[in-house]
Scaffold this motif. Structure first.
Motif, mmCIF file in Angstrom:
data_model
loop_
_atom_site.group_PDB
_atom_site.id
_atom_site.type_symbol
_atom_site.label_atom_id
_atom_site.label_comp_id
_atom_site.label_asym_id
_atom_site.label_seq_id
_atom_site.Cartn_x
_atom_site.Cartn_y
_atom_site.Cartn_z
ATOM 1 N N LYS A 92 -29.476 -27.023 -7.403
ATOM 2 C CA LYS A 92 -30.283 -27.317 -6.218
ATOM 3 C C LYS A 92 -29.457 -28.001 -5.131
ATOM 4 O O LYS A 92 -29.483 -27.597 -3.969
ATOM 5 N N SER A 93 -28.734 -29.050 -5.527
ATOM 6 C CA SER A 93 -27.920 -29.775 -4.536
ATOM 7 C C SER A 93 -26.803 -28.898 -4.008
ATOM 8 O O SER A 93 -26.473 -28.939 -2.816
ATOM 9 N N THR A 94 -26.230 -28.091 -4.904
ATOM 10 C CA THR A 94 -25.164 -27.175 -4.485
ATOM 11 C C THR A 94 -25.678 -26.241 -3.392
ATOM 12 O O THR A 94 -25.027 -26.074 -2.355
ATOM 13 N N ALA B 159 -33.134 -32.421 2.878
ATOM 14 C CA ALA B 159 -33.413 -33.658 2.160
ATOM 15 C C ALA B 159 -33.253 -33.420 0.660
ATOM 16 O O ALA B 159 -33.961 -32.604 0.073
ATOM 17 N N ASP B 160 -32.296 -34.111 0.047
ATOM 18 C CA ASP B 160 -32.013 -33.934 -1.378
ATOM 19 C C ASP B 160 -32.756 -35.005 -2.180
ATOM 20 O O ASP B 160 -32.359 -36.164 -2.186
ATOM 21 N N GLU B 161 -33.838 -34.616 -2.829
ATOM 22 C CA GLU B 161 -34.703 -35.513 -3.594
ATOM 23 C C GLU B 161 -35.050 -36.770 -2.788
ATOM 24 O O GLU B 161 -34.813 -37.893 -3.246
ATOM 25 N N PRO B 162 -35.636 -36.582 -1.593
ATOM 26 C CA PRO B 162 -35.890 -37.734 -0.717
ATOM 27 C C PRO B 162 -36.871 -38.739 -1.305
ATOM 28 O O PRO B 162 -36.887 -39.901 -0.893
HETATM 29 MG MG MG Z 1 -29.141 -32.559 -7.291
#
Ligand code: MG
Ligand code: ADP
Length: 241
Positions: free
Chosen positions: A44-46, A165-168
Protein backbone atom coordinates in the motif's frame (compact mmCIF):
# COMPACT_ATOMS: atom_id res chain seq x y z
CA UNK A 1 -5.91 12.42 -13.65
CA UNK A 2 -3.85 9.52 -12.28
CA UNK A 3 -3.34 6.56 -14.60
CA UNK A 4 -1.22 3.49 -13.92
CA UNK A 5 -0.61 0.92 -16.64
CA UNK A 6 0.92 -2.39 -15.66
CA UNK A 7 3.15 -0.89 -12.97
CA UNK A 8 5.71 -3.19 -11.36
CA UNK A 9 7.99 -2.53 -8.41
CA UNK A 10 10.60 -4.71 -6.75
CA UNK A 11 12.87 -3.98 -3.85
CA UNK A 12 16.38 -5.33 -4.12
CA UNK A 13 18.26 -5.86 -0.88
CA UNK A 14 21.60 -7.59 -1.29
CA UNK A 15 20.95 -10.64 -3.43
CA UNK A 16 17.22 -10.73 -2.58
CA UNK A 17 14.53 -9.26 -4.79
CA UNK A 18 11.03 -8.69 -3.48
CA UNK A 19 8.40 -8.22 -6.19
CA UNK A 20 5.90 -5.99 -4.38
CA UNK A 21 3.71 -4.60 -7.18
CA UNK A 22 3.03 -7.11 -9.96
CA UNK A 23 1.18 -5.18 -12.63
CA UNK A 24 -1.06 -2.45 -11.27
CA UNK A 25 -3.67 -0.95 -13.60
CA UNK A 26 -5.51 1.94 -12.05
CA UNK A 27 -7.34 5.10 -12.96
CA UNK A 28 -8.28 7.81 -10.49
CA UNK A 29 -10.24 10.82 -11.65
CA UNK A 30 -9.97 14.40 -10.46
CA UNK A 31 -11.99 14.95 -7.32
CA UNK A 32 -12.24 11.31 -6.28
CA UNK A 33 -11.95 10.24 -2.64
CA UNK A 34 -10.12 6.92 -2.68
CA UNK A 35 -8.85 4.45 -0.11
CA UNK A 36 -6.26 1.76 -0.66
CA UNK A 37 -6.66 -1.31 1.54
CA UNK A 38 -4.73 -4.53 1.95
CA UNK A 39 -2.92 -6.51 4.58
CA UNK A 40 0.33 -5.33 6.14
CA UNK A 41 3.17 -5.65 3.63
CA UNK A 42 0.83 -5.83 0.62
CA UNK A 43 2.44 -2.75 -0.95
CA UNK A 44 0.00 0.00 0.00
CA UNK A 45 2.69 2.50 0.99
CA UNK A 46 4.79 1.51 -2.00
CA UNK A 47 1.88 2.27 -4.32
CA UNK A 48 1.09 5.55 -2.55
CA UNK A 49 4.73 6.63 -2.72
CA UNK A 50 4.85 5.92 -6.45
CA UNK A 51 1.63 7.90 -6.97
CA UNK A 52 3.07 10.77 -4.92
CA UNK A 53 6.36 10.74 -6.89
CA UNK A 54 8.27 9.87 -3.73
CA UNK A 55 9.44 6.59 -5.21
CA UNK A 56 10.13 5.16 -8.66
CA UNK A 57 8.83 2.00 -10.32
CA UNK A 58 10.49 -0.57 -12.59
CA UNK A 59 8.05 -1.32 -15.37
CA UNK A 60 4.85 0.06 -16.85
CA UNK A 61 3.72 3.68 -16.96
CA UNK A 62 2.35 6.27 -14.56
CA UNK A 63 0.69 9.42 -15.87
CA UNK A 64 -0.10 12.26 -13.49
CA UNK A 65 -2.27 14.89 -15.15
CA UNK A 66 -1.11 13.62 -18.53
CA UNK A 67 2.60 13.80 -17.64
CA UNK A 68 4.52 10.51 -17.82
CA UNK A 69 6.26 10.09 -14.46
CA UNK A 70 9.19 7.89 -15.34
CA UNK A 71 12.97 8.06 -14.91
CA UNK A 72 12.49 11.60 -13.72
CA UNK A 73 15.32 13.66 -12.27
CA UNK A 74 14.93 14.43 -8.57
CA UNK A 75 14.76 18.11 -9.47
CA UNK A 76 11.82 17.65 -11.81
CA UNK A 77 10.10 15.27 -9.40
CA UNK A 78 10.48 17.82 -6.60
CA UNK A 79 9.01 20.53 -8.80
CA UNK A 80 5.98 18.39 -9.70
CA UNK A 81 5.48 17.42 -6.05
CA UNK A 82 5.57 21.09 -5.10
CA UNK A 83 2.99 22.01 -7.70
CA UNK A 84 0.70 19.03 -7.47
CA UNK A 85 0.71 17.02 -4.29
CA UNK A 86 0.50 17.15 -0.51
CA UNK A 87 1.33 14.39 1.98
CA UNK A 88 -0.08 13.36 5.33
CA UNK A 89 1.51 10.58 7.38
CA UNK A 90 0.44 8.32 10.23
CA UNK A 91 3.09 9.77 12.54
CA UNK A 92 2.29 13.39 11.54
CA UNK A 93 5.98 14.17 10.74
CA UNK A 94 5.89 17.58 12.39
CA UNK A 95 9.12 19.27 13.33
CA UNK A 96 9.26 19.03 17.10
CA UNK A 97 11.16 22.28 17.72
CA UNK A 98 8.86 24.40 15.57
CA UNK A 99 5.41 25.59 16.61
CA UNK A 100 2.19 24.88 14.71
CA UNK A 101 2.27 27.94 12.47
CA UNK A 102 5.95 27.39 11.59
CA UNK A 103 5.25 23.76 10.74
CA UNK A 104 2.36 24.70 8.46
CA UNK A 105 4.46 27.44 6.83
CA UNK A 106 7.41 25.15 6.10
CA UNK A 107 6.53 24.23 2.47
CA UNK A 108 6.40 27.95 1.66
CA UNK A 109 9.86 28.42 3.17
CA UNK A 110 11.13 25.88 0.63
CA UNK A 111 9.37 27.87 -2.07
CA UNK A 112 11.29 30.98 -1.00
CA UNK A 113 8.32 32.88 0.43
CA UNK A 114 9.37 35.41 3.08
CA UNK A 115 8.60 34.75 6.74
CA UNK A 116 5.89 37.38 7.16
CA UNK A 117 3.95 36.22 4.11
CA UNK A 118 4.28 32.52 4.83
CA UNK A 119 3.22 32.87 8.47
CA UNK A 120 0.20 34.90 7.39
CA UNK A 121 -0.90 32.22 4.92
CA UNK A 122 -0.14 29.47 7.47
CA UNK A 123 -2.42 31.25 9.99
CA UNK A 124 -5.23 31.22 7.44
CA UNK A 125 -4.89 27.46 7.01
CA UNK A 126 -4.69 26.87 10.77
CA UNK A 127 -7.84 28.96 11.14
CA UNK A 128 -9.57 26.93 8.42
CA UNK A 129 -8.78 23.76 10.36
CA UNK A 130 -9.98 25.23 13.65
CA UNK A 131 -6.52 25.57 15.17
CA UNK A 132 -5.97 29.32 15.21
CA UNK A 133 -5.60 29.39 18.99
CA UNK A 134 -2.92 26.69 18.79
CA UNK A 135 -0.63 28.54 16.38
CA UNK A 136 2.10 29.19 18.96
CA UNK A 137 1.96 25.73 20.49
CA UNK A 138 4.65 23.13 19.98
CA UNK A 139 3.70 19.66 18.68
CA UNK A 140 4.27 18.05 22.11
CA UNK A 141 1.61 20.38 23.56
CA UNK A 142 -1.06 19.14 21.13
CA UNK A 143 -3.27 16.04 20.95
CA UNK A 144 -2.87 13.50 18.14
CA UNK A 145 -5.91 14.86 16.33
CA UNK A 146 -4.61 18.42 16.55
CA UNK A 147 -1.19 17.35 15.28
CA UNK A 148 -2.78 15.58 12.34
CA UNK A 149 -4.81 18.68 11.49
CA UNK A 150 -1.62 20.75 11.61
CA UNK A 151 -0.10 18.22 9.20
CA UNK A 152 -3.16 18.49 6.94
CA UNK A 153 -2.90 22.30 7.00
CA UNK A 154 0.76 21.93 6.02
CA UNK A 155 -0.17 19.62 3.15
CA UNK A 156 -2.72 22.16 1.85
CA UNK A 157 -0.60 25.30 1.97
CA UNK A 158 0.90 24.79 -1.50
CA UNK A 159 -2.61 24.34 -2.97
CA UNK A 160 -2.11 20.76 -4.17
CA UNK A 161 -4.39 18.97 -6.62
CA UNK A 162 -3.98 15.64 -4.78
CA UNK A 163 -3.52 14.81 -1.10
CA UNK A 164 -1.87 11.47 -0.33
CA UNK A 165 -2.38 10.21 3.20
CA UNK A 166 -0.65 7.06 4.47
CA UNK A 167 -2.72 5.66 7.36
CA UNK A 168 -3.64 9.18 8.52
CA UNK A 169 -5.81 7.80 11.32
CA UNK A 170 -3.49 4.91 12.22
CA UNK A 171 -2.27 6.56 15.42
CA UNK A 172 -5.60 8.04 16.51
CA UNK A 173 -8.54 6.80 18.59
CA UNK A 174 -11.87 6.20 16.86
CA UNK A 175 -13.58 9.53 17.48
CA UNK A 176 -10.45 11.50 16.59
CA UNK A 177 -10.08 9.34 13.47
CA UNK A 178 -13.59 10.28 12.40
CA UNK A 179 -12.83 13.97 12.95
CA UNK A 180 -9.76 13.68 10.74
CA UNK A 181 -11.86 11.87 8.12
CA UNK A 182 -14.41 14.69 8.27
CA UNK A 183 -11.60 17.14 7.60
CA UNK A 184 -10.38 15.06 4.64
CA UNK A 185 -13.96 14.83 3.33
CA UNK A 186 -14.32 18.63 3.49
CA UNK A 187 -11.05 19.02 1.59
CA UNK A 188 -12.30 16.54 -1.01
CA UNK A 189 -15.58 18.47 -1.26
CA UNK A 190 -13.54 21.50 -2.28
CA UNK A 191 -12.39 19.54 -5.33
CA UNK A 192 -9.05 18.16 -4.14
CA UNK A 193 -8.47 14.50 -4.97
CA UNK A 194 -7.77 12.57 -1.76
CA UNK A 195 -6.08 9.16 -1.77
CA UNK A 196 -5.48 7.46 1.54
CA UNK A 197 -4.15 4.16 2.79
CA UNK A 198 -5.94 2.42 5.62
CA UNK A 199 -6.51 -1.06 6.96
CA UNK A 200 -9.64 -0.03 8.85
CA UNK A 201 -12.94 -0.88 7.14
CA UNK A 202 -14.92 1.91 8.79
CA UNK A 203 -12.37 4.46 7.53
CA UNK A 204 -12.38 3.03 4.01
CA UNK A 205 -16.19 3.06 4.01
CA UNK A 206 -16.06 6.87 4.31
CA UNK A 207 -14.38 7.14 0.90
CA UNK A 208 -16.06 6.79 -2.51
CA UNK A 209 -13.77 4.18 -3.97
CA UNK A 210 -11.97 1.33 -2.22
CA UNK A 211 -9.03 -0.32 -3.95
CA UNK A 212 -7.86 -3.58 -2.44
CA UNK A 213 -4.31 -4.84 -2.95
CA UNK A 214 -3.58 -8.54 -2.70
CA UNK A 215 -0.53 -10.50 -3.77
CA UNK A 216 0.88 -7.50 -5.62
CA UNK A 217 -2.24 -6.88 -7.67
CA UNK A 218 -5.51 -5.06 -7.33
CA UNK A 219 -7.96 -7.73 -6.21
CA UNK A 220 -11.06 -5.57 -6.15
CA UNK A 221 -12.34 -2.05 -6.65
CA UNK A 222 -15.52 -0.98 -4.91
CA UNK A 223 -17.10 2.29 -6.03
CA UNK A 224 -20.03 3.69 -4.07
CA UNK A 225 -20.64 0.24 -2.67
CA UNK A 226 -20.57 -1.52 -6.05
CA UNK A 227 -17.92 -4.10 -6.93
CA UNK A 228 -16.19 -3.02 -10.14
CA UNK A 229 -12.86 -4.70 -10.87
CA UNK A 230 -13.71 -7.96 -9.23
CA UNK A 231 -16.89 -8.09 -11.30
CA UNK A 232 -14.95 -7.40 -14.52
CA UNK A 233 -12.52 -10.16 -13.69
CA UNK A 234 -15.38 -12.47 -12.85
CA UNK A 235 -17.09 -11.71 -16.18
CA UNK A 236 -13.78 -12.24 -17.99
CA UNK A 237 -13.45 -15.49 -16.12
CA UNK A 238 -16.93 -16.55 -17.26
CA UNK A 239 -16.21 -15.53 -20.83
CA UNK A 240 -13.03 -17.57 -21.00
CA UNK A 241 -14.43 -20.54 -19.06
MG1 MG B 1 2.36 1.06 4.82
P1 ADP C 1 2.21 -1.83 3.32
O1 ADP C 1 2.22 -0.35 3.32
O2 ADP C 1 1.03 -2.41 2.59
O3 ADP C 1 2.30 -2.41 4.69
P2 ADP C 1 4.79 -1.58 2.01
O4 ADP C 1 4.50 -0.96 0.69
O5 ADP C 1 5.33 -0.69 3.05
O6 ADP C 1 3.48 -2.35 2.52
O7 ADP C 1 5.80 -2.78 1.81
C1 ADP C 1 5.59 -3.86 0.93
C2 ADP C 1 6.70 -4.85 1.09
O8 ADP C 1 7.91 -4.28 0.62
C3 ADP C 1 6.97 -5.28 2.52
O9 ADP C 1 7.31 -6.64 2.52
C4 ADP C 1 8.13 -4.42 2.95
O10 ADP C 1 8.88 -5.07 3.93
C5 ADP C 1 8.89 -4.25 1.65
N1 ADP C 1 9.59 -2.96 1.57
C6 ADP C 1 9.03 -1.74 1.68
N2 ADP C 1 9.94 -0.77 1.51
C7 ADP C 1 11.11 -1.38 1.28
C8 ADP C 1 12.44 -0.93 1.01
N3 ADP C 1 12.73 0.37 0.95
N4 ADP C 1 13.41 -1.86 0.82
C9 ADP C 1 13.12 -3.18 0.87
N5 ADP C 1 11.90 -3.68 1.10
C10 ADP C 1 10.89 -2.80 1.32
Amino acid sequence: MLVLNNVHKSYITGSNSLHVLKGIDLEIETGEFVSIMGSSGSGKSTLLNILGILDSYDEGAYYLNGTLIKDMSEKKAAKLRNEMVGFVFQSFNLISFKNAVENVALPLYYKGVNRKKRNKVAMEYLDKLGLKDWAEHMPNEMSGGQKQRVAIARSLITKPKVIFADEPTGALDTSTSYEVMETLTEINNEGITVILVTHEHDIAAMTQKIIRLKDGKISEVIKNGELLAFKDQYIKHLETA
